[in-house]
Design a protein around this motif. Structure first.
Motif, PDB file in Angstrom:
ATOM      1  N   LYS A  29      36.119  56.033  40.268  1.00  0.00           N
ATOM      2  CA  LYS A  29      35.995  56.382  41.530  1.00  0.00           C
ATOM      3  C   LYS A  29      37.348  55.975  42.619  1.00  0.00           C
ATOM      4  CE  LYS A  29      31.103  55.750  41.002  1.00  0.00           C
ATOM      5  NZ  LYS A  29      29.511  55.332  41.492  1.00  0.00           N
ATOM      6  N   ALA A  30      37.328  56.378  43.741  1.00  0.00           N
ATOM      7  CA  ALA A  30      38.253  56.044  44.823  1.00  0.00           C
ATOM      8  C   ALA A  30      37.805  54.740  45.667  1.00  0.00           C
ATOM      9  CB  ALA A  30      38.360  57.283  45.468  1.00  0.00           C
ATOM     10  N   HIS A  31      36.564  54.435  45.558  1.00  0.00           N
ATOM     11  CA  HIS A  31      36.162  53.244  46.238  1.00  0.00           C
ATOM     12  C   HIS A  31      35.491  52.140  45.347  1.00  0.00           C
ATOM     13  CE1 HIS A  31      32.732  56.009  45.898  1.00  0.00           C
ATOM     14  NE2 HIS A  31      31.844  54.562  46.118  1.00  0.00           N
ATOM     15  N   VAL A  32      35.385  50.987  45.715  1.00  0.00           N
ATOM     16  CA  VAL A  32      34.613  49.957  45.013  1.00  0.00           C
ATOM     17  C   VAL A  32      33.556  49.208  45.824  1.00  0.00           C
ATOM     18  CG1 VAL A  32      36.613  49.476  43.345  1.00  0.00           C
ATOM     19  CG2 VAL A  32      36.692  48.052  45.390  1.00  0.00           C
ATOM     20  N   SER A  33      32.710  48.582  45.320  1.00  0.00           N
ATOM     21  CA  SER A  33      31.662  47.750  46.118  1.00  0.00           C
ATOM     22  C   SER A  33      32.116  46.391  46.063  1.00  0.00           C
ATOM     23  CB  SER A  33      30.183  48.299  45.718  1.00  0.00           C
ATOM     24  OG  SER A  33      29.262  47.580  46.410  1.00  0.00           O
ATOM     25  N   PRO A  34      31.784  45.726  47.086  1.00  0.00           N
ATOM     26  CA  PRO A  34      31.921  44.216  47.116  1.00  0.00           C
ATOM     27  C   PRO A  34      30.466  43.370  46.953  1.00  0.00           C
ATOM     28  CG  PRO A  34      32.350  44.755  49.220  1.00  0.00           C
ATOM     29  CD  PRO A  34      31.784  46.160  48.403  1.00  0.00           C
ATOM     30  N   HIS A  35      29.358  44.300  46.605  1.00  0.00           N
ATOM     31  CA  HIS A  35      28.024  43.790  46.845  1.00  0.00           C
ATOM     32  C   HIS A  35      27.858  42.424  45.865  1.00  0.00           C
ATOM     33  CE1 HIS A  35      23.957  44.301  47.762  1.00  0.00           C
ATOM     34  NE2 HIS A  35      23.574  43.978  46.554  1.00  0.00           N
ATOM     35  N   GLU A  36      28.530  42.398  44.675  1.00  0.00           N
ATOM     36  CA  GLU A  36      28.126  41.319  44.148  1.00  0.00           C
ATOM     37  C   GLU A  36      28.913  39.915  44.322  1.00  0.00           C
ATOM     38  OE1 GLU A  36      29.299  42.271  39.913  1.00  0.00           O
ATOM     39  OE2 GLU A  36      27.809  43.674  39.631  1.00  0.00           O
ATOM     40  N   LEU A  37      29.879  40.133  44.900  1.00  0.00           N
ATOM     41  CA  LEU A  37      30.801  39.160  45.656  1.00  0.00           C
ATOM     42  C   LEU A  37      29.912  38.630  46.754  1.00  0.00           C
ATOM     43  CD1 LEU A  37      33.112  37.188  45.589  1.00  0.00           C
ATOM     44  CD2 LEU A  37      34.124  39.219  47.035  1.00  0.00           C
TER      45      LEU A  37
END
Length: 309
Positions: A29-37
């Motif tokens: 994917k071209a994006h990542v999620s910082p949700h876990e951090l």
């Protein structure tokens, strides 16, 4: 990205995973999620910093860097004991002297030869003080926002200009070597017994080639006296006060909105980010907003090419 952090606390592991995802050349994917951090930050900070509300960037960054430092095995008393301090921490010389009761108003900030106390302290963030905003304006100037160059408020650290702190006059000077990255906190908010105040003064600054040489104690062993120490801006966090009607109090209430302006080194382009909104921005207009936190990168000077006589 290359260290094995499997035995460290979850904060460093989650941050490491996020950084690796960002720099993964084979990412699907071209994006990542910082949700876990962000979940781990909320847990570790006892919900001081949450996913649903923006927090003061200086408060958060100070908390985050100090907690990363400790999670990486850094010491509270030994400088440079983690990569965090090796990158961001610098040294500061502080000279102080008591103001005597007989000092004249014009001489309160004039240092005398005797009884000057000198100490060295360390910093992660340099605080820059804004000049006081005018209290009253006439009809013509009512919409004019004052401006000040970044070099003017940096003069706090030139080792010459003295400031008054309670009953003491103090002056500051940066010491060699400066860290690879400098964090500037432009102090806009103050609070007294009655009300919180915001200084809207605009700070003008160059995007590249900020010379920190004039604010550093000369050290011939580390750098030639008078030689420039160049820094380039990599990030600028701005503040915007949005007014809305508040029925619980008279008048209007202000809501703080934070945006980050980032430099894309590969294209030498700037982008402004707020949550999921990203837009291109001209480097010439970065200073037109209320800058609050700046990150500067020291330029690595290449070897000078020999020229034929």
């Amino acid at each position: 990205m290359l260290e094995d952090l499997s035995t460290t606390p979850q904060l460093t592991q989650r941050f490491s995973v996020l950084v690796r995802k960002i720099w993964n050349p084979r990412a699907f994917k071209a994006h990542v999620s910082p949700h876990e951090l962000l979940q781990e930050i909320s847990l570790r900070s006892s919900k001081r910093f949450t996913l649903t509300e923006q927090s003061d960037p200086v408060d958060f960054l100070s908390w985050f860097l100090n907690n990363l430092h400790l999670a990486l095995g850094g010491s509270k008393s030994k400088p440079g004991s983690s990569i965090i301090q090796q990158i961001f921490q610098g040294k500061l010389k502080v000279e102080s002297q008591l103001i005597t009761a007989r000092a004249d108003a014009g001489d309160r900030l004039r240092f005398e030869d005797a009884d000057v106390k000198t100490e060295t302290t360390r910093f992660l963030v340099l605080t820059l003080d804004l000049p006081a905003a005018p209290l009253f304006q006439d009809e013509i100037d009512r919409n004019i926002i004052p401006q000040v160059p970044l070099t003017t408020i940096l003069a706090k650290y030139d080792g010459v200009r003295a400031q008054e702190r309670l009953n003491t006059r103090v002056r500051y000077r940066l010491l060699h070597p400066l860290p690879p990255y400098l964090l500037f906190h432009i102090k806009r908010f103050s609070r007294n017994k009655f009300v919180a105040e915001r200084n809207p003064t605009i700070v003008t600054f160059p995007v590249r080639s900020l010379d920190m040489g004039p604010y550093v104690e000369p050290s011939p062993a580390l750098a030639a006296p008078g030689e420039p120490i160049w820094y380039d801006l990599v990030a600028n966090i701005t503040h915007e006060a949005i007014r809305s009607r508040d029925d619980s109090v008279e008048g209007e209430a202000e809501r703080k909105v934070w945006r980050v302006q980032l430099r894309d080194k590969s294209r030498e382009a700037w982008f402004e980010v707020q949550d999921l909104f990203v837009e291109s921005v001209a480097s010439e207009t970065l200073f037109t907003k209320e800058s609050y936190l700046q990150i500067w990168e020291r330029r690595v000077m290449g070897r000078r090419k020999k020229t034929a006589a």
